[in-house]
Design an enzyme around this catalytic site. Structure first.
Site, mmCIF file in Angstrom:
data_model
loop_
_atom_site.group_PDB
_atom_site.id
_atom_site.type_symbol
_atom_site.label_atom_id
_atom_site.label_comp_id
_atom_site.label_asym_id
_atom_site.label_seq_id
_atom_site.Cartn_x
_atom_site.Cartn_y
_atom_site.Cartn_z
ATOM 1 N N MET A 33 0.831 -1.201 0.000
ATOM 2 C CA MET A 33 0.000 0.000 0.000
ATOM 3 C C MET A 33 0.871 1.260 0.000
ATOM 4 S SD MET A 33 -3.501 -0.720 2.084
ATOM 5 C CE MET A 33 -2.841 -0.483 3.725
ATOM 6 N N HIS A 37 8.944 0.954 3.640
ATOM 7 C CA HIS A 37 10.008 0.923 4.636
ATOM 8 C C HIS A 37 10.894 -0.291 4.359
ATOM 9 C CE1 HIS A 37 7.643 -2.230 6.511
ATOM 10 N NE2 HIS A 37 6.628 -1.406 6.713
ATOM 11 N N GLY A 39 11.091 -3.130 5.635
ATOM 12 C CA GLY A 39 10.397 -4.407 5.533
ATOM 13 C C GLY A 39 9.931 -4.681 4.113
ATOM 14 N N HIS A 40 9.315 -3.672 3.480
ATOM 15 C CA HIS A 40 8.898 -3.828 2.083
ATOM 16 C C HIS A 40 10.110 -4.071 1.182
ATOM 17 C CE1 HIS A 40 5.575 -1.051 3.596
ATOM 18 N NE2 HIS A 40 4.911 -2.114 3.196
ATOM 19 N N LYS A 159 4.895 -10.222 9.364
ATOM 20 C CA LYS A 159 4.309 -9.389 10.416
ATOM 21 C C LYS A 159 2.781 -9.488 10.382
ATOM 22 C CE LYS A 159 4.122 -4.854 10.304
ATOM 23 N NZ LYS A 159 2.692 -4.555 10.682
ATOM 24 N N VAL A 186 10.975 -7.348 9.824
ATOM 25 C CA VAL A 186 12.141 -6.466 9.928
ATOM 26 C C VAL A 186 11.864 -5.474 11.050
ATOM 27 C CG1 VAL A 186 13.597 -4.778 8.748
ATOM 28 C CG2 VAL A 186 12.682 -6.749 7.489
ATOM 29 N N SER A 195 6.497 -0.677 10.366
ATOM 30 C CA SER A 195 5.126 -0.546 9.885
ATOM 31 C C SER A 195 4.945 0.860 9.348
ATOM 32 C CB SER A 195 4.121 -0.793 11.019
ATOM 33 O OG SER A 195 2.808 -0.421 10.634
#
Length: 289
Positions: A33, A37, A39-40, A159, A186, A195
């Site tokens: 979306m 960050h 994590g992505h 997550k 992450v 997040s």
């Protein structure tokens, strides 16, 4: 560093991906979306690696779409953070070849849209209970993105453990023929799970939100000492969250695949947490030893 091709029309995206697949190109997909960050980006770098795994350069692609159908009427759709220009720069650094960012939600969900995907068991309880309709929206948009892209492999973060279970069940039951890869959470150096919604936290709320990773660490320590009673482990995690001023939504120990609640924590049992700090609802999870 090559800027990824930006496509804003889903029909053009479908044509682009179909041509690549028909040419024998391996496609790896990451759906997001936006407001990306690390994590992505870890998913995107792995998508690049997996797209190229066949011995020739594949097609590593991502999507950026704030999906209105997975937000409830009182949730944060209007204020969800957006930064397309910054996201594209990050996608380039991660090695993506192309990005779908629909210019209008109606291109994905036109007026009169009436077809929805519901994954019955995996959507029940936890976030499914707290956010009615959320997983229907998630499953439907992911199914549509799968149909538009026809990837060989798609990567998702662990997550959102329940979301990953929903997507795996959908892919299995509807025979999508896509390999689903779950990637580890992450975290910031202090333990906070990354997040996009962390941007909402005040400095004090962010400090208190560390209780999520703290509760997971305490539960791991307790099980390592021999505590296996799920009720005791839940109580300990809830106490840690409440002591930090968190408004607890749920604390649950579940089987890692079925998400069924367990009475006894076995190795691999997952502790799932959801709590709000200020107005920001966060989730976290971890496997117990």
């Amino acid at each position: 560093m090559k800027t990824p091709e930006l496509i804003t029309d889903p029909a053009a995206w479908q044509a682009r991906c179909t041509a690549a697949r028909e040419a024998g190109t391996r496609i790896a997909l990451v759906t997001t979306m936006g407001y990306l960050h690390e994590g992505h980006l870890s998913l995107m770098r792995e998508a690049r690696r997996r797209a190229d795994a066949g011995g020739r350069r594949g097609l590593a692609v991502g999507t950026i779409f704030v999906n209105p159908t997975q937000f409830g009427p009182t949730e944060d759709l209007a204020r969800y953070p957006r930064d397309l220009e910054g996201d594209l720069a990050k996608c380039a650094a991660a090695g993506l070849d192309a990005v779908l960012a629909p210019s209008d939600p109606a291109l994905m969900f036109a007026p009169g849209h009436e077809t929805w995907v519901t994954v019955e068991r995996a959507s029940q309880g936890l976030d499914g209970a707290s956010r009615p309709g959320h997983f229907r929206g998630v499953a439907t948009v992911v199914a549509k993105l799968f149909n538009l892209t026809r990837p060989h492999v798609a990567l998702f973060g662990e997550k959102d453990w329940q979301q990953l279970a929903v997507i795996r069940a959908m892919v299995r039951d509807l025979a999508f023929g896509i390999e689903i890869v779950g990637m580890p959470i992450v975290r910031e150096p202090d333990g906070l799970a990354l997040s996009s919604r962390n941007a909402y936290l005040s400095p004090d709320e962010r400090r208190r939100a560390l209780a999520l990773s703290g509760a997971l660490a305490e539960a791991r320590e307790a099980t390592a000492r021999g505590e296996r009673d799920a009720a005791a482990l839940r109580a300990g995690a809830r106490a840690r969250l409440e002591a930090a001023g968190g408004r607890v939504d749920y604390v649950e120990l579940v089987h890692p695949e079925t998400l069924a609640p367990v009475a006894r924590a076995e190795p691999g049992t997952v502790l799932l947490l959801a709590a709000s700090f200020g107005t920001t609802r966060l989730i976290d999870n971890g496997r117990l030893p």
